[in-house]
Design an enzyme around this catalytic site. Structure first.
Site, PDB file in Angstrom:
ATOM      1  N   PRO A 228      18.668  46.845  20.975  1.00 32.60           N
ATOM      2  CA  PRO A 228      17.669  47.096  22.009  1.00 32.60           C
ATOM      3  C   PRO A 228      18.339  47.539  23.310  1.00 32.60           C
ATOM      4  O   PRO A 228      19.249  46.885  23.800  1.00 32.60           O
ATOM      5  CB  PRO A 228      16.978  45.736  22.168  1.00 32.60           C
ATOM      6  N   GLU A 229      17.895  48.672  23.843  1.00 35.65           N
ATOM      7  CA  GLU A 229      18.424  49.169  25.099  1.00 35.65           C
ATOM      8  C   GLU A 229      17.417  48.873  26.211  1.00 35.65           C
ATOM      9  O   GLU A 229      16.423  48.176  25.988  1.00 35.65           O
ATOM     10  CB  GLU A 229      18.747  50.657  24.971  1.00 35.65           C
TER      11      GLU A 229
ATOM     12  N   LYS B 157      20.037  44.701  30.398  1.00 33.13           N
ATOM     13  CA  LYS B 157      19.448  44.361  29.104  1.00 33.13           C
ATOM     14  C   LYS B 157      19.193  42.862  28.959  1.00 33.13           C
ATOM     15  O   LYS B 157      18.947  42.379  27.855  1.00 33.13           O
ATOM     16  CB  LYS B 157      20.362  44.845  27.977  1.00 33.13           C
TER      17      LYS B 157
ATOM     18  N   HIS C 137      15.882  33.538   9.996  1.00 38.52           N
ATOM     19  CA  HIS C 137      16.549  34.044  11.200  1.00 38.52           C
ATOM     20  C   HIS C 137      15.838  33.639  12.490  1.00 38.52           C
ATOM     21  O   HIS C 137      16.161  34.174  13.558  1.00 38.52           O
ATOM     22  CB  HIS C 137      16.667  35.562  11.123  1.00 38.52           C
TER      23      HIS C 137
ATOM     24  N   ARG D  16      21.379  39.061  13.084  1.00 37.30           N
ATOM     25  CA  ARG D  16      22.828  39.269  13.189  1.00 37.30           C
ATOM     26  C   ARG D  16      23.500  38.288  14.152  1.00 37.30           C
ATOM     27  O   ARG D  16      24.718  38.247  14.232  1.00 37.30           O
ATOM     28  CB  ARG D  16      23.107  40.720  13.599  1.00 37.30           C
TER      29      ARG D  16
ATOM     30  N   ARG E 168      38.421  60.803  37.172  1.00 34.14           N
ATOM     31  CA  ARG E 168      38.272  60.155  35.863  1.00 34.14           C
ATOM     32  C   ARG E 168      38.378  61.180  34.739  1.00 34.14           C
ATOM     33  O   ARG E 168      37.729  62.224  34.771  1.00 34.14           O
ATOM     34  CB  ARG E 168      36.927  59.436  35.776  1.00 34.14           C
TER      35      ARG E 168
ATOM     36  N   ARG F 254      31.702  56.127  19.709  1.00 34.56           N
ATOM     37  CA  ARG F 254      30.273  56.100  19.417  1.00 34.56           C
ATOM     38  C   ARG F 254      29.842  57.443  18.854  1.00 34.56           C
ATOM     39  O   ARG F 254      30.278  58.501  19.320  1.00 34.56           O
ATOM     40  CB  ARG F 254      29.453  55.802  20.684  1.00 34.56           C
TER      41      ARG F 254
END
Length: 277
Positions: free
Chosen positions: A2-3, A58, A97, A116, A158, A267
């Site tokens: 979830p973002e 989050k 769960h 998880r 950077r 990613r």
């Protein structure tokens, strides 16, 4: 995982059901999450009234007079309110769960589910913004402190990719993998471009794209790809409008070239080689 839009969707669903409710008890069936659930948490929160349900990055913040419950959903966590339950325990039997139940005075139950077990619960008696999980976070993407000028200033020198740069929670919070890919597409910036080689005008465009993408995702109830559903069990619908994420080989909605996929900063990343430079 979830973002920000998914967590904000959860917060908006929970707030009217929890705010003003008194906690009558807490059951912890599995304390071994990403960090162990504090042993004293049930006693600390029992008897407290939930004054507000807020969000920082989050993290969900359940504020009470005695302290704040800080909750992170992890990779697969979810929360739902089970209404009208029997006194003393949730009438709906817990599943494998279902690790934590928060019982409320009106008979309802807030249930935390996490297959998880990468989520976490923390109790903070001081200012939650000073908690070790939160105090180093950058601004929210909808705050006035977040803009293209900030991105440009912090990116100078950077060499990391611009995608990794905007996913750094110290720069701005809530821009996870899905929304980073989508924002960079809208801004026309290649995700692998070094952050220090993106100019001010393009960063201003990117900041606007981040806000637009996140606002649209929140309005759509988040993005359901695998694990996420809102607090009422409904899926998020932003996945139906994704332009590049998860669409390797599909035609770009702008130019028609095939969407590509590669790994950037460990990613999976999707982009259009024609539209993004």
């Amino acid at each position: 995982m979830p973002e920000l839009p998914e967590v904000e969707t959860t917060r908006r669903g929970l707030a009217p059901l929890l705010e003003g409710r008194r906690v009558t008890g807490m059951t912890v069936r599995q304390a071994r999450l990403r960090w162990p659930v504090p042993a004293g948490l049930p006693d600390a929160i029992t008897g407290q009234t939930i004054r507000a349900v807020d969000r920082r990055a989050k993290y969900l913040l359940f504020r009470t007079p005695a302290g704040t419950l800080i909750l992170h959903l992890g990779m697969s966590g979810s929360l739902r309110v089970i209404p009208g339950q029997q006194a003393g325990a949730c009438a709906v039997p817990p599943g494998r769960h279902d690790h934590v139940d928060l019982r409320l005075a009106d008979g309802s139950c807030l249930r935390y589910t996490d297959p998880r077990r990468f989520g976490s619960l923390h109790w903070c008696t001081g200012e939650p913004e000073a908690h070790w999980l939160l105090h180093r976070l950058g601004p929210e993407p909808f705050d006035t402190a977040f803009d293209g000028d900030r991105l440009h200033r912090l990116s100078r020198g950077r060499r990391t990719s611009v995608k990794a740069f905007i996913m750094d929670s110290g720069i701005v919070v809530g821009v996870g993998n899905i929304y980073a890919s989508e924002s960079l597409f809208r801004a026309g910036i290649h995700p692998g471009r070094p952050a220090g080689r993106v100019g001010l005008a393009r960063y201003r465009r990117l900041a606007g794209a981040v806000r637009e993408v996140l606002a649209e995702a929140i309005a759509a109830g988040g993005t359901t790809l695998r694990d996420f559903t809102a607090s009422d069990g409904r899926p998020g619908y932003f996945a139906q409008t994704l332009n590049v994420y998860g669409r390797a080989g599909a035609p770009c909605p702008r130019c028609g070239r095939s969407i590509r996929q590669r790994r950037i900063a460990q990613r999976s990343t999707w982009y259009c080689p024609g539209c993004q430079r």
